[in-house]
Design a protein around this motif. Structure first.
Motif, PDB file in Angstrom:
ATOM      1  N   MET A 136       0.832  -1.210   0.000  1.00  0.00           N
ATOM      2  CA  MET A 136       0.000   0.000   0.000  1.00  0.00           C
ATOM      3  C   MET A 136       0.860   1.250   0.000  1.00  0.00           C
ATOM      4  O   MET A 136       0.594   2.197  -0.739  1.00  0.00           O
ATOM      5  CB  MET A 136      -0.890   0.011   1.253  1.00  0.00           C
ATOM      6  N   GLU A 137       1.904   1.226   0.836  1.00  0.00           N
ATOM      7  CA  GLU A 137       2.782   2.390   0.956  1.00  0.00           C
ATOM      8  C   GLU A 137       3.516   2.658  -0.378  1.00  0.00           C
ATOM      9  O   GLU A 137       3.635   3.804  -0.802  1.00  0.00           O
ATOM     10  CB  GLU A 137       3.781   2.152   2.096  1.00  0.00           C
ATOM     11  N   HIS A 138       3.989   1.587  -1.036  1.00  0.00           N
ATOM     12  CA  HIS A 138       4.653   1.762  -2.342  1.00  0.00           C
ATOM     13  C   HIS A 138       3.686   2.363  -3.370  1.00  0.00           C
ATOM     14  O   HIS A 138       4.059   3.241  -4.145  1.00  0.00           O
ATOM     15  CB  HIS A 138       5.176   0.421  -2.859  1.00  0.00           C
ATOM     16  N   HIS A 143       4.038   5.966  -5.181  1.00  0.00           N
ATOM     17  CA  HIS A 143       4.062   5.989  -6.642  1.00  0.00           C
ATOM     18  C   HIS A 143       3.041   6.998  -7.165  1.00  0.00           C
ATOM     19  O   HIS A 143       3.336   7.814  -8.048  1.00  0.00           O
ATOM     20  CB  HIS A 143       3.764   4.580  -7.174  1.00  0.00           C
ATOM     21  N   LEU A 144       1.834   6.963  -6.605  1.00  0.00           N
ATOM     22  CA  LEU A 144       0.791   7.913  -7.009  1.00  0.00           C
ATOM     23  C   LEU A 144       1.241   9.342  -6.747  1.00  0.00           C
ATOM     24  O   LEU A 144       1.030  10.240  -7.567  1.00  0.00           O
ATOM     25  CB  LEU A 144      -0.506   7.642  -6.232  1.00  0.00           C
ATOM     26  N   GLU A 145       1.878   9.529  -5.593  1.00  0.00           N
ATOM     27  CA  GLU A 145       2.364  10.862  -5.240  1.00  0.00           C
ATOM     28  C   GLU A 145       3.388  11.355  -6.267  1.00  0.00           C
ATOM     29  O   GLU A 145       3.347  12.502  -6.694  1.00  0.00           O
ATOM     30  CB  GLU A 145       3.005  10.775  -3.848  1.00  0.00           C
ATOM     31  N   ASP A 158       3.238  15.201 -12.961  1.00  0.00           N
ATOM     32  CA  ASP A 158       2.252  15.829 -13.834  1.00  0.00           C
ATOM     33  C   ASP A 158       2.166  17.330 -13.585  1.00  0.00           C
ATOM     34  O   ASP A 158       2.163  18.128 -14.509  1.00  0.00           O
ATOM     35  CB  ASP A 158       0.868  15.201 -13.603  1.00  0.00           C
ATOM     36  N   VAL A 159       2.128  17.701 -12.316  1.00  0.00           N
ATOM     37  CA  VAL A 159       2.016  19.119 -11.961  1.00  0.00           C
ATOM     38  C   VAL A 159       3.249  19.877 -12.442  1.00  0.00           C
ATOM     39  O   VAL A 159       3.162  20.901 -13.098  1.00  0.00           O
ATOM     40  CB  VAL A 159       1.866  19.274 -10.421  1.00  0.00           C
ATOM     41  N   GLN A 160       4.437  19.302 -12.144  1.00  0.00           N
ATOM     42  CA  GLN A 160       5.687  19.975 -12.499  1.00  0.00           C
ATOM     43  C   GLN A 160       5.845  20.132 -13.995  1.00  0.00           C
ATOM     44  O   GLN A 160       6.308  21.150 -14.482  1.00  0.00           O
ATOM     45  CB  GLN A 160       6.881  19.189 -11.951  1.00  0.00           C
TER      46      GLN A 160
END
Lengths: 133, 133
Positions: free
Chosen positions: A98-100, A104-106, A112-114
């Motif tokens: 879950m943490e990985h 990854h999503l983060e 995408d934002v950058q």
């Protein structure tokens, strides 16, 4: 996937690891009671403890008393810890997975934002859809 | 002996080992379906798979799809094999300990027979106690 073979290999690896933990336990005890023997055991074990059974076999030839002691300790450790392992490992892997995924999503989102903001502002007219949200 | 810490360390080692087994499973599948990717994964994994979580994290940065696939496989393997491990490991260690003790006794006995007979005959008069038994 050969689950039966994986179970067998895993049990062997685990047994070797518990032998290593037993050696460390005996080493800690000897450091208090017999430092020269602790040093000897440390030097003897450093390159041999990957395969638990081969290690015990070699140690038996050099210092049978130490081999017997490590065997007793590893049996005790196995009795104490193995029953908790299935739950610990399953829960540990689920939480780590879950943490990985979260990390990854983060990363994807930051990426995408950058990339989207400065590029789109410089190279093209802003997409009206982006501003209407 | 800190049993709680040993249990924690053992669970972590076990989790890393199952990650390694998951990588091997995916590698075997890729060898059939996508040999170049299999080769890539093999090269990528060879020096990184000791620490399961660090490995998955690195792989996520390079090939997220492969990381996700290995994560799913390791969770599956953990579900399938961990429940059998306590019994396998306890029994395995008990049997191995017995076997080591048996071999040790055999060596001691052989050693006594080999050394006592020629040495005592050559260097001293035979001990009458040895023959009266």
């Amino acid at each position: 996937m050969n689950i039966k073979q994986i179970a067998k290999d895993t049990a062997k690896t685990l047994s070797s690891y518990l032998t290593y933990q037993a050696m460390r336990t005996v080493l800690a005890q000897l450091s208090e009671t017999n430092p020269p023997l602790a040093l000897w055991l440390h030097r003897f074990s450093v390159d041999k403890v990957q395969d638990g059974e081969a290690y015990i076999q070699e140690l038996f030839k050099e210092k049978p008393d130490l081999a017997l002691r490590i065997m007793i300790v590893r049996e005790h450790i196995a009795e104490e810890v193995t029953e908790f392992l299935p739950e610990m490992v399953r829960t540990g892997i689920k939480q780590a997975n879950m943490e990985h995924r979260r990390q990854h999503l983060e990363r994807i989102t930051q990426f995408d934002v950058q990339t989207s903001t400065p590029e789109s502002e410089k190279q093209s007219t802003p997409d009206p859809n982006l501003e209407s949200g």
